[in-house]
Design a protein around this motif. Structure first.
Motif, PDB file in Angstrom:
ATOM      1  N   ALA A 173       0.822  -1.214   0.000  1.00  0.00           N
ATOM      2  CA  ALA A 173       0.000   0.000   0.000  1.00  0.00           C
ATOM      3  C   ALA A 173       0.852   1.259   0.000  1.00  0.00           C
ATOM      4  N   SER A 174       2.112   1.140   0.444  1.00  0.00           N
ATOM      5  CA  SER A 174       3.009   2.297   0.485  1.00  0.00           C
ATOM      6  C   SER A 174       3.689   2.574  -0.851  1.00  0.00           C
ATOM      7  N   HIS A 175       3.406   1.794  -1.867  1.00  0.00           N
ATOM      8  CA  HIS A 175       4.050   1.983  -3.169  1.00  0.00           C
ATOM      9  C   HIS A 175       3.716   3.374  -3.720  1.00  0.00           C
ATOM     10  N   PRO A 176       4.710   4.105  -4.244  1.00  0.00           N
ATOM     11  CA  PRO A 176       4.443   5.464  -4.754  1.00  0.00           C
ATOM     12  C   PRO A 176       3.364   5.509  -5.828  1.00  0.00           C
ATOM     13  N   GLY A 177       3.241   4.446  -6.603  1.00  0.00           N
ATOM     14  CA  GLY A 177       2.233   4.433  -7.652  1.00  0.00           C
ATOM     15  C   GLY A 177       0.810   4.418  -7.135  1.00  0.00           C
ATOM     16  N   LEU A 178       0.630   4.110  -5.838  1.00  0.00           N
ATOM     17  CA  LEU A 178      -0.707   4.074  -5.251  1.00  0.00           C
ATOM     18  C   LEU A 178      -1.029   5.344  -4.474  1.00  0.00           C
ATOM     19  N   ALA A 179      -0.088   6.266  -4.425  1.00  0.00           N
ATOM     20  CA  ALA A 179      -0.304   7.497  -3.661  1.00  0.00           C
ATOM     21  C   ALA A 179      -1.515   8.255  -4.199  1.00  0.00           C
ATOM     22  N   GLY A 180      -2.402   8.638  -3.303  1.00  0.00           N
ATOM     23  CA  GLY A 180      -3.575   9.414  -3.682  1.00  0.00           C
ATOM     24  C   GLY A 180      -4.700   8.607  -4.278  1.00  0.00           C
ATOM     25  N   ARG A 181      -4.544   7.292  -4.340  1.00  0.00           N
ATOM     26  CA  ARG A 181      -5.593   6.454  -4.923  1.00  0.00           C
ATOM     27  C   ARG A 181      -6.485   5.861  -3.828  1.00  0.00           C
ATOM     28  N   ASN A 182      -7.733   5.639  -4.175  1.00  0.00           N
ATOM     29  CA  ASN A 182      -8.688   5.051  -3.241  1.00  0.00           C
ATOM     30  C   ASN A 182      -8.448   3.547  -3.163  1.00  0.00           C
ATOM     31  N   LEU A 183      -8.048   3.063  -1.996  1.00  0.00           N
ATOM     32  CA  LEU A 183      -7.753   1.646  -1.811  1.00  0.00           C
ATOM     33  C   LEU A 183      -8.854   0.923  -1.039  1.00  0.00           C
ATOM     34  N   GLU A 184     -10.019   1.574  -0.894  1.00  0.00           N
ATOM     35  CA  GLU A 184     -11.133   0.908  -0.226  1.00  0.00           C
ATOM     36  C   GLU A 184     -11.643  -0.245  -1.099  1.00  0.00           C
TER      37      GLU A 184
END
Length: 290
Positions: A173-184
């Motif tokens: 979840a800490s991957h930079p590519g996931l920053a600002g994305r909704n992970l719900e």
């Protein structure tokens, strides 16, 4: 010999493993890799560890898959030692799962395996569309079967077909590519998902009930259950053209005789009325009559 390159080998093959007969250092009895996929190289204390999904197609003792670790020793300069007079080393894998042949664990093609940073194992049994995680003691942590086939989403509870997965990749979840994305978590991918027992939405001090239908598909009887035992649920079944085919209201599980219904897809609309001021809730479930 060849020259150039980091170790003065000039593009020569430095090391290989899995089928010694192919390079003149053994025979067919020495083969240990069979149609393997997804080899990954990782540094370890003594050199390099290679993880690989060993598909197992064509094994002499039968077709079954394993996942293997191969520990490759390096010399003091970080290169592969000259083992020409010793044969290819190591002769066996350092770790294998499962430890004994399991013919139910088998994918003849695709598939993948990753050794995770915490020591757990992420495995994709590609042809079966199944991926799962083991802890460092090889205990099952979780597993998931891909519910998407070549024809689209599958109905939960049916045997999955044509749902193969090439491989899976763990992304933290800490991957930079996931920053600002909704992970719900989103909605279930499969059709007619079984209600999750992890969801709690209390009404009048009681957990809500989500109606279910089974078996699906059916050719004789269709059960409709898990209904509100106090407030009647209105049940309307539509045929493939959208016409009302059957209707009733019920507070307990019912069984519908569909033996003389035309084969095809039907839609059950189950309307629940709440005891408070909230509007009625409609649940739509597709089912197949064969």
């Amino acid at each position: 010999g060849s020259t150039g390159g980091q170790h003065g080998k000039g593009g020569d093959i430095l090391w290989r493993w899995g089928n010694p007969a192919a390079y003149g250092q053994g025979n067919e009895d020495d083969q240990v890799l069979f149609g393997q996929h997804d080899a990954q190289f990782m540094p370890n204390a003594e050199g390099i560890r290679i993880s690989v999904y060993n598909n197992g197609i064509g094994r002499p003792d039968g077709n079954y898959s394993t996942v293997d670790h191969i520990d490759v020793p390096l010399d003091a300069n970080g290169g592969y030692p000259d083992l020409s007079d010793q044969g290819i080393q190591p002769q066996i894998a350092a770790w294998t799962y499962p430890t004994a042949p399991d013919f139910s664990f088998y994918s003849p093609n695709i598939s993948g395996y990753t050794l995770l940073p915490d020591g757990n194992h992420l495995i994709c049994e590609g042809a079966e569309g199944r991926f799962f995680e083991l802890d460092s003691a090889s205990n099952l942590v979780w597993e998931y079967v891909n519910p998407i086939s070549n024809m689209g989403p599958l109905t939960q509870g049916n045997n999955p077909i044509q749902n193969s997965v090439f491989r899976v990749t763990s992304v933290p979840a800490s991957h930079p590519g996931l920053a600002g994305r909704n992970l719900e978590p989103g909605d279930p991918l499969e059709l007619n998902p079984i209600p999750s027992e992890c969801t709690l939405d209390l009404e009048d001090g009681k957990a809500p009930q989500t109606p279910i239908v089974w078996p699906n598909p059916t050719c004789s009887m269709l059960n409709i259950g898990n209904l509100n035992s106090v407030i009647p649920t209105k049940i309307e079944i539509l045929n493939s053209t959208g016409q009302t085919h059957w209707t009733t209201s019920a507070t307990n599980e019912i069984t519908v005789d569909v033996r003389f219904w035309s084969p095809g897809m039907y839609v059950a609309i189950l309307q629940q009325v709440h005891s408070d001021a909230r509007p009625a809730t409609s649940i739509i479930i597709k089912f197949l009559v064969q």
